[in-house]
Design a protein around this motif. Sequence first.
Motif, PDB file in Angstrom:
ATOM      1  N   ASP A 122      15.380   5.397   4.672  1.00  0.00           N
ATOM      2  CA  ASP A 122      14.252   4.568   5.087  1.00  0.00           C
ATOM      3  C   ASP A 122      14.256   4.378   6.597  1.00  0.00           C
ATOM      4  O   ASP A 122      15.317   4.272   7.233  1.00  0.00           O
ATOM      5  N   ILE A 123      13.069   4.307   7.154  1.00  0.00           N
ATOM      6  CA  ILE A 123      12.938   4.069   8.590  1.00  0.00           C
ATOM      7  C   ILE A 123      13.214   2.606   8.910  1.00  0.00           C
ATOM      8  O   ILE A 123      13.752   2.272   9.965  1.00  0.00           O
ATOM      9  N   ILE A 134       5.053  -2.088   9.747  1.00  0.00           N
ATOM     10  CA  ILE A 134       5.175  -0.756   9.149  1.00  0.00           C
ATOM     11  C   ILE A 134       3.928   0.063   9.454  1.00  0.00           C
ATOM     12  O   ILE A 134       4.005   1.233   9.856  1.00  0.00           O
ATOM     13  N   VAL A 135       2.774  -0.549   9.282  1.00  0.00           N
ATOM     14  CA  VAL A 135       1.509   0.145   9.541  1.00  0.00           C
ATOM     15  C   VAL A 135       1.368   0.473  11.017  1.00  0.00           C
ATOM     16  O   VAL A 135       0.935   1.567  11.396  1.00  0.00           O
ATOM     17  N   ASP A 269      -4.979   3.493  -3.625  1.00  0.00           N
ATOM     18  CA  ASP A 269      -3.522   3.482  -3.520  1.00  0.00           C
ATOM     19  C   ASP A 269      -3.004   4.006  -2.180  1.00  0.00           C
ATOM     20  O   ASP A 269      -1.858   4.453  -2.089  1.00  0.00           O
ATOM     21  N   VAL A 270      -3.819   3.963  -1.117  1.00  0.00           N
ATOM     22  CA  VAL A 270      -3.375   4.518   0.169  1.00  0.00           C
ATOM     23  C   VAL A 270      -2.127   3.811   0.700  1.00  0.00           C
ATOM     24  O   VAL A 270      -1.286   4.425   1.363  1.00  0.00           O
ATOM     25  N   GLY A 271      -1.980   2.529   0.394  1.00  0.00           N
ATOM     26  CA  GLY A 271      -0.793   1.808   0.844  1.00  0.00           C
ATOM     27  C   GLY A 271       0.478   2.422   0.292  1.00  0.00           C
ATOM     28  O   GLY A 271       1.528   2.420   0.952  1.00  0.00           O
ATOM     29  N   PHE A 276       5.679   5.772   0.960  1.00  0.00           N
ATOM     30  CA  PHE A 276       6.402   7.034   0.805  1.00  0.00           C
ATOM     31  C   PHE A 276       6.874   7.569   2.155  1.00  0.00           C
ATOM     32  O   PHE A 276       7.953   8.157   2.270  1.00  0.00           O
ATOM     33  N   LYS A 277       6.072   7.356   3.200  1.00  0.00           N
ATOM     34  CA  LYS A 277       6.399   7.907   4.510  1.00  0.00           C
ATOM     35  C   LYS A 277       7.428   7.054   5.250  1.00  0.00           C
ATOM     36  O   LYS A 277       8.300   7.583   5.949  1.00  0.00           O
ATOM     37  N   LYS A 278       7.347   5.744   5.138  1.00  0.00           N
ATOM     38  CA  LYS A 278       8.178   4.860   5.946  1.00  0.00           C
ATOM     39  C   LYS A 278       9.380   4.281   5.188  1.00  0.00           C
ATOM     40  O   LYS A 278      10.393   3.946   5.802  1.00  0.00           O
TER      41      LYS A 278
END
Length: 405
Positions: A122-123, A134-135, A269-271, A276-278
């Motif tokens: 995780d970042i 995060i965003v 569900d874009v959040g 998944f990325k961060k």
Amino acid sequence: MNRKSIDELKAGMVLASDLVAGDGRLLLRGGVKLADRHIGLLRRAGVEEAEVIPAPSVLSEAELLAVEDYVREFFLYVNPDHPAVAAMFRIALDLTAVAVAEGRRLPDPAERRAANLEHLEDIFVRGLISPEAIVRHETELAGFPDIFFRIKEILEDESASADRIAKVVSTDLSLSAKLLKLVNSPLYGFSRGIDSISRAVTLVGGKELSTLALGVSAINYFKDIPPELVDMQTFWRHSITCGVFARLLAGTQSGLSPERFFIGGLLHDVGRLILFKKLPYAATEAMLFARENCLPLVEAELSVLGLRHTDIGKPLLESWHFPEGLAAMIDYHHDPMGYPNPLEPAIIHVADNLSNAVEIARGGMYVMPGLDEEAWDILGLDPEALYEAMERYSTQIDAVLDAFL
């Protein structure tokens, strides 16, 4: 598949392919579950035979019980006595029985067990950073498609001409191709092919097509999700399915633009994609926790991460300056009654539940997220409307998926 004469066709059978009249008119799409009225239509059209998928009745009693047990596990966190839930259960049961009759194997519960997560990192440290941070980190690193902002300007300009809209959309060839596939699909049902964006603007409407373009261009932002975390084909199939159902449900209400709801469902569900990325380790841990404990994924997120994907989606859509009403239906789709005007998020909420029910037959991994009964009541629908939506969905989904995937 097997071919049946018109006299052998029975209600409940599922068409294996499109049925076309002698003059070229499409009578019924493949995938439609036949009702008595359909069989009557085919008789009047002079159809003598049709190819159908083997009906669930070919299954043994033991197989049918196994299917019912499998489907019932997905409905652990919903009220089985609610009429809308009962309709969704019946839809899931019928689709799963047909799938098994076709030869699909029911997933083994052991397939839901955990995989090795040690290679993921995780970042951020869970619990020590806000969704906004995060965003912000994500949007600072990744630029958004320029076409998105150009389309957004059009949506905000009440005086934008059809010609201007067509010119802006046409500058992105990939976007234009997807939009033309969409407007030529059964989603719209135009009798003649549409071969230009300017023609699409005329028939669909400038604002409506711009809304579609806004959502389609947003998808292009998510191209670098690690494949070991999630099957993106499956993710977008769920999202597109939710969009189709949201559009159909919006059509039952007066004064609503169906295109807005298609995009609301598409991006609901874009959040989760930002998670998944961060937070790949934590997000995967939440998915596995949901699978192993038969929990709704949104509840597993809260248990494991201390937040839900909608908590991430809200600041993300704000950073994109997404249209407020469109963002709200996405932000509140798990809590529609928490929004002052709950009708729009309620539509996405019901569409999301129906999408999850449909996916059970394809080996769905998560239990139903749960139906808010007040949200269902706001729609003022009879449960029969869900069967009708399912029937129309089956004629549209393959072409819509093709346009995107």
